[in-house]
Design a protein around this motif. Structure first.
Motif, mmCIF file in Angstrom:
data_model
loop_
_atom_site.group_PDB
_atom_site.id
_atom_site.type_symbol
_atom_site.label_atom_id
_atom_site.label_comp_id
_atom_site.label_asym_id
_atom_site.label_seq_id
_atom_site.Cartn_x
_atom_site.Cartn_y
_atom_site.Cartn_z
ATOM 1 N N LEU A 67 0.813 -1.258 0.220
ATOM 2 C CA LEU A 67 0.051 -0.015 -0.042
ATOM 3 C C LEU A 67 0.954 1.405 0.045
ATOM 4 O O LEU A 67 0.570 2.204 -0.778
ATOM 5 C CB LEU A 67 -1.003 0.067 1.181
ATOM 6 C CG LEU A 67 -1.858 1.149 1.330
ATOM 7 C CD1 LEU A 67 -2.707 1.623 0.251
ATOM 8 C CD2 LEU A 67 -2.682 0.954 2.636
ATOM 9 N N LEU A 68 1.998 1.195 0.645
ATOM 10 C CA LEU A 68 2.728 2.224 0.924
ATOM 11 C C LEU A 68 3.464 2.776 -0.655
ATOM 12 O O LEU A 68 3.731 3.861 -0.665
ATOM 13 C CB LEU A 68 3.850 2.422 2.210
ATOM 14 C CG LEU A 68 3.066 2.329 3.602
ATOM 15 C CD1 LEU A 68 3.867 1.962 4.449
ATOM 16 C CD2 LEU A 68 2.604 3.742 3.580
ATOM 17 N N ARG A 69 4.056 1.432 -1.009
ATOM 18 C CA ARG A 69 4.609 1.633 -2.379
ATOM 19 C C ARG A 69 3.766 2.272 -3.427
ATOM 20 O O ARG A 69 3.853 3.343 -4.090
ATOM 21 C CB ARG A 69 5.081 0.173 -2.945
ATOM 22 C CG ARG A 69 6.708 0.182 -2.503
ATOM 23 C CD ARG A 69 7.189 -1.206 -3.172
ATOM 24 N NE ARG A 69 6.279 -2.257 -3.046
ATOM 25 C CZ ARG A 69 6.771 -3.255 -2.100
ATOM 26 N NH1 ARG A 69 7.690 -2.747 -0.911
ATOM 27 N NH2 ARG A 69 6.132 -4.037 -1.834
ATOM 28 N N ALA A 86 2.580 11.771 5.381
ATOM 29 C CA ALA A 86 1.184 11.910 6.261
ATOM 30 C C ALA A 86 1.069 13.737 6.015
ATOM 31 O O ALA A 86 -0.158 13.948 5.884
ATOM 32 C CB ALA A 86 1.268 11.388 7.802
ATOM 33 N N ARG A 87 1.932 14.323 6.402
ATOM 34 C CA ARG A 87 2.032 15.674 6.107
ATOM 35 C C ARG A 87 1.589 16.100 4.849
ATOM 36 O O ARG A 87 0.680 17.047 4.528
ATOM 37 C CB ARG A 87 3.264 16.354 6.543
ATOM 38 C CG ARG A 87 3.690 16.242 7.915
ATOM 39 C CD ARG A 87 4.960 16.707 8.195
ATOM 40 N NE ARG A 87 4.866 18.194 8.383
ATOM 41 C CZ ARG A 87 5.701 19.003 9.332
ATOM 42 N NH1 ARG A 87 6.506 18.319 9.910
ATOM 43 N NH2 ARG A 87 5.562 20.240 9.217
ATOM 44 N N ALA A 88 2.243 15.499 3.797
ATOM 45 C CA ALA A 88 1.862 15.851 2.489
ATOM 46 C C ALA A 88 0.483 15.383 2.219
ATOM 47 O O ALA A 88 -0.340 16.054 1.357
ATOM 48 C CB ALA A 88 2.862 15.200 1.524
ATOM 49 N N GLY A 89 -0.108 14.357 2.712
ATOM 50 C CA GLY A 89 -1.279 13.744 2.329
ATOM 51 C C GLY A 89 -2.501 14.299 3.073
ATOM 52 O O GLY A 89 -3.903 14.021 2.690
ATOM 53 N N THR A 90 -2.077 15.139 4.374
ATOM 54 C CA THR A 90 -3.168 15.745 5.137
ATOM 55 C C THR A 90 -3.014 17.193 5.103
ATOM 56 O O THR A 90 -4.404 17.836 5.492
ATOM 57 C CB THR A 90 -3.281 15.268 6.426
ATOM 58 O OG1 THR A 90 -1.822 15.609 6.871
ATOM 59 C CG2 THR A 90 -3.303 13.703 6.488
ATOM 60 N N GLY A 91 -1.913 17.690 4.922
ATOM 61 C CA GLY A 91 -1.867 19.047 4.900
ATOM 62 C C GLY A 91 -1.723 19.610 6.497
ATOM 63 O O GLY A 91 -1.868 20.713 6.602
ATOM 64 N N LEU A 92 -1.409 18.785 7.318
ATOM 65 C CA LEU A 92 -1.479 18.831 8.780
ATOM 66 C C LEU A 92 -0.126 19.010 9.183
ATOM 67 O O LEU A 92 0.855 18.240 8.819
ATOM 68 C CB LEU A 92 -2.407 17.697 9.579
ATOM 69 C CG LEU A 92 -4.016 17.666 9.275
ATOM 70 C CD1 LEU A 92 -4.487 16.514 10.005
ATOM 71 C CD2 LEU A 92 -4.806 18.781 9.687
ATOM 72 N N ASP A 112 -1.230 10.097 -3.615
ATOM 73 C CA ASP A 112 -1.036 9.834 -4.948
ATOM 74 C C ASP A 112 -2.194 8.799 -5.528
ATOM 75 O O ASP A 112 -2.189 7.879 -5.748
ATOM 76 C CB ASP A 112 0.359 8.824 -4.777
ATOM 77 C CG ASP A 112 0.987 8.836 -6.313
ATOM 78 O OD1 ASP A 112 0.791 9.824 -6.909
ATOM 79 O OD2 ASP A 112 1.563 8.205 -6.727
ATOM 80 N N GLY A 113 -3.574 9.610 -5.348
ATOM 81 C CA GLY A 113 -4.632 8.926 -5.765
ATOM 82 C C GLY A 113 -5.335 7.904 -4.975
ATOM 83 O O GLY A 113 -6.417 7.578 -5.311
ATOM 84 N N HIS A 114 -4.808 7.687 -3.840
ATOM 85 C CA HIS A 114 -5.076 6.609 -3.134
ATOM 86 C C HIS A 114 -5.749 7.596 -1.638
ATOM 87 O O HIS A 114 -5.305 8.484 -1.273
ATOM 88 C CB HIS A 114 -4.282 5.677 -2.608
ATOM 89 C CG HIS A 114 -3.962 4.680 -3.538
ATOM 90 N ND1 HIS A 114 -4.508 3.625 -3.772
ATOM 91 C CD2 HIS A 114 -2.853 4.621 -4.562
ATOM 92 C CE1 HIS A 114 -4.266 3.061 -4.891
ATOM 93 N NE2 HIS A 114 -3.112 3.751 -5.434
ATOM 94 N N ARG A 115 -6.705 6.864 -1.023
ATOM 95 C CA ARG A 115 -6.949 7.472 0.226
ATOM 96 C C ARG A 115 -6.835 6.282 1.283
ATOM 97 O O ARG A 115 -7.241 5.152 1.038
ATOM 98 C CB ARG A 115 -8.359 7.648 0.310
ATOM 99 C CG ARG A 115 -8.855 8.819 -0.436
ATOM 100 C CD ARG A 115 -10.077 9.852 -0.077
ATOM 101 N NE ARG A 115 -9.730 10.492 1.215
ATOM 102 C CZ ARG A 115 -9.444 11.845 1.181
ATOM 103 N NH1 ARG A 115 -9.310 12.479 0.008
ATOM 104 N NH2 ARG A 115 -8.925 12.267 2.204
ATOM 105 N N VAL A 116 -5.944 6.596 2.219
ATOM 106 C CA VAL A 116 -5.544 5.692 3.139
ATOM 107 C C VAL A 116 -5.862 5.946 4.665
ATOM 108 O O VAL A 116 -5.748 7.311 5.051
ATOM 109 C CB VAL A 116 -3.980 5.515 3.105
ATOM 110 C CG1 VAL A 116 -3.431 4.486 4.109
ATOM 111 C CG2 VAL A 116 -3.580 5.078 1.757
ATOM 112 N N GLN A 117 -6.544 4.979 5.268
ATOM 113 C CA GLN A 117 -7.009 5.542 6.618
ATOM 114 C C GLN A 117 -6.016 4.828 7.475
ATOM 115 O O GLN A 117 -5.752 3.660 7.373
ATOM 116 C CB GLN A 117 -8.490 4.673 6.678
ATOM 117 C CG GLN A 117 -9.067 4.695 8.116
ATOM 118 C CD GLN A 117 -9.394 6.192 8.553
ATOM 119 O OE1 GLN A 117 -9.952 7.047 7.770
ATOM 120 N NE2 GLN A 117 -9.530 6.339 9.860
ATOM 121 N N VAL A 118 -5.696 5.648 8.760
ATOM 122 C CA VAL A 118 -4.665 4.873 9.496
ATOM 123 C C VAL A 118 -5.168 5.084 10.795
ATOM 124 O O VAL A 118 -5.563 6.035 11.296
ATOM 125 C CB VAL A 118 -3.202 5.689 9.289
ATOM 126 C CG1 VAL A 118 -2.350 5.271 10.260
ATOM 127 C CG2 VAL A 118 -2.869 6.122 7.880
#
Ligand code: C2E
Ligand code: MG
Ligand code: MG
Length: 579
Positions: A67-69, A86-92, A112-118
């Motif tokens: 998934l990370l790849r 995570a910062r890039a993908g949330t803006g937080l 990158d086009g995916h949504r990942v729930q952590v």
């Protein structure tokens, strides 16, 4: 800050080690119990990353690494790289990210086009486990469902839910700029008959065309929504004067009201529009829609195919109406209705021939309420059906105690004809009271014949077959009274009291009465002049050939007891008639 971040995560040393590829013992060949646990994790659909108490990624399960790849991670997962992603993908910021991870909802990262729930779970003694799930498909479906739930499938217009969101957004903008907005509530006139007679496919096509016209009429920032069967809303943005809303409302009435061509048929409907302006008429969505609805109600009362702006007085009137409605719904059970009877006199032998039953409402606070003040509302909300049934039963009961052959006349509303129960009610009222059918008369106005003519005529004939007599009330006040006289053989024509009142003032008043009396004579119908108040009116009416009279000169409507006293009196006070 990094120190407290590490404390928050409990597993991140300061500085974060980098890079720290997955090099812990769990990845090695000599698997121990925790190593076997870690391998088991590979079999779990969700990705799992184990971060040891030193802040190193001790293990990444196969699904996690895949998934990370897919999400753009190059190289082995380290806490620092993960945090960067995570910062890039949330803006937080890092802090907020950790706070979310510790919270119940976890973190939603767009990668990158995916949504990942952590989600983060602490594993006592082992550090923490980060559970990763690719929720791209689910989120996409949710977003589709979200959109669909906000669209009207027939017209593709926003529905009530989405309108609400747009309206809320427009109202929120109100606070920042000086421009207001307008809510135009549009209700189609005569849509139901089209739908009922031509079928739903035609009705649907018509609604789509209306939607197209509305869409074409508005500007980019406006919203057109369909919020009910034939109800639309136009949310007009950037309105700084009522004139702008007025111009749009006028166009809606005009353009929606133009002819439609559907399946080779020319159809014509209309639009009634109620307008509420923000902020003047309300600053929240509910109030604006409610006030637009009040204005719409007014537009309909004023003849439809027009628009009205909301005025505060409309609200007050509506509240009064609602109170009246509430009271009226209880009035039957509380036995607050009573019938008064107004005698009718035959001019040939100067004898009473019958009485008209006129309802009164003895309201605990308002006193004796005239039917003119509550029958129209009762008709509108359908309450006239039970009230009308009570009138029929009570009138038959009272009349059964009168001397023969005195008849009772009961007013019957159009809505009672619609309800199918009329004939049964009358049959059972006659049977229960023993009143002969010939002593019951029903009075109908043109309104009855205006609706579903065939069914109505059938009902009238059934009543006639029972022996009940039928009168045409308020004759001459409608549009085509004459044609109705040909549609059904009425027993009696009641000449509206406005003609009697006009008789002395206007030259044509007497001519009209003469004409109606002549018509009645040649059609074999009794003619009753209503509202006779003076001896002079009576003289002229007699001269013009009316057969019967009713009016204050003979008697005002009387309570049942008073009528019985009058009927029993040896010398009933009908001096006016004899004069
Ligand atoms: P309507 O059937 O035309 O009844 C005659 C109305 O004229 C009655 O008013 C009566 O009181 C009034 N009237 C009689 N003689 C005179 C007169 O000499 N001068 C004047 N100025 N008025 C006179 P009311 O009782 O207020 O009834 C008004 C209307 O309410 C009735 O008109 C009828 O349409 C309706 N209504 C009354 N009772 C019932 C009922 O039980 N059911 C239904 N559906 N409608 C009713
Ligand atoms: Mg009447
Ligand atoms: Mg009348």
């Amino acid at each position: 800050m990094t120190a407290s971040l590490s404390a928050a995560l409990r597993v991140m040393p300061d500085p974060l080690p980098d890079p720290s590829p997955c090099s812990g013992p769990v990845c090695g060949p000599d698997a121990t119990a925790p190593q076997r646990l870690a391998r088991g994790l590979d079999a779990v659909r969700h990705g799992v990353l184990l971060v040891d108490p030193d802040g190193r990624v001790a293990h990444g399960s196969a699904p996690a690494l895949a998934l990370l790849r897919r999400s753009g991670l190059s190289g082995a997962p380290t806490v620092r790289r993960l945090l960067r992603l995570a910062r890039a993908g949330t803006g937080l910021g890092a802090w907020e990210i950790v706070a979310r991870l510790r919270g119940p909802l976890g973190l939603d990262v767009a990668l990158d086009g995916h949504r990942v729930q952590v989600e983060m779970h602490s594993v006592p003694g082992e550090g923490v486990a980060l559970v990763l799930e690719d929720v791209s498909a689910r989120r996409a479906a949710e977003s589709r469902a979200h959109d669909l739930a906000r669209l009207d499938p027939l017209t593709g217009l926003p529905n009530r839910l989405k309108l609400r969101e747009h309206l809320d957004a427009a109202l929120a903008r109100l606070e920042h700029n000086a421009e207001g907005c307008a809510v135009l509530l549009v209700d189609l006139d005569r849509f139901k008959p089209v739908n009922d007679t031509l079928g739903h496919p035609v009705g649907d096509a018509l609604l789509q065309k209306v939607a197209d016209r509305l869409r074409a009429m508005v500007r980019a920032g406006d919203t057109v929504a369909r919020i009910g069967g034939d109800e639309f809303v136009v949310l007009q943005a950037g309105v700084s004067t009522p004139g702008e809303a007025q111009a749009l409302a006028r166009r809606v009435v005009d353009l929606v009201g133009r002819t439609y061509m559907i399946e080779g048929q020319l159809l014509s409907i209309g639009a009634s529009v109620g307008v509420a302006l923000a902020p003047a008429d309300g600053q929240d969505a509910d109030r604006l829609l409610k006030n637009a609805d009040l204005a719409l109600y007014r537009a309909k009362l004023d003849g439809r195919s027009t628009f009205r702006f909301f005025e505060p007085a409309m609200d007050a009137r509506m509240q009064a109406r609602r109170r009246l409605e509430l009271d009226m719904r209880q009035a039957l059970a509380r036995r607050e209705f009573e019938l008064h009877y107004q005698p009718q006199l035959n001019l040939a032998d100067e004898r009473l021939v019958g009485c008209e039953a006129l309802i009164r409402w003895r309201h605990p606070e308002r006193g004796l309420v005239s039917p003119l003040d509550f029958i129209p509302l009762a008709e509108e909300i359908g309450l006239i059906v039970p009230i009308g049934e009570w009138v029929i039963r009570q009138a038959c009961r009272d009349a059964a105690g009168w001397p023969q052959p005195l008849a009772v006349a009961v007013n019957v509303s159009p809505a009672q004809f619609k309800s199918d129960r009329l004939v049964e009610t009358i049959v059972s009222a006659l049977a229960n009271t023993g009143l002969p059918a010939a002593r019951l008369e029903i009075e109908i106005t043109e309104g009855v014949l205006l609706q579903d003519n065939e069914k109505t005529l059938h009902t009238l004939h059934r009543l006639r077959d029972l022996g009940v007599r039928v009168s045409m009330d308020d004759f001459g006040t409608g549009y085509s009274s004459l044609s109705y006289l040909r549609a059904f053989p009425f027993d009696k024509i009641k000449i509206d009291r406005s003609f009697v009142a006009d008789m002395e003032a206007k030259a044509d008043g007497e001519a009209i009465i003469r004409a109606i009396a002549g018509l009645g004579r040649s059609l074999g119908m009794t003619t009753v002049a209503e509202g006779v108040e003076t001896a002079e009116q009576l003289r002229r009416i007699r001269a013009e050939g009316c057969t019967d009279v009713q009016g204050y000169l003979i008697s005002k409507p009387l309570a049942s007891d008073d009528l019985l006293r009058l009927l029993g009196a040896p010398d009933a006070p009908f001096s006016g008639a004899r004069a």
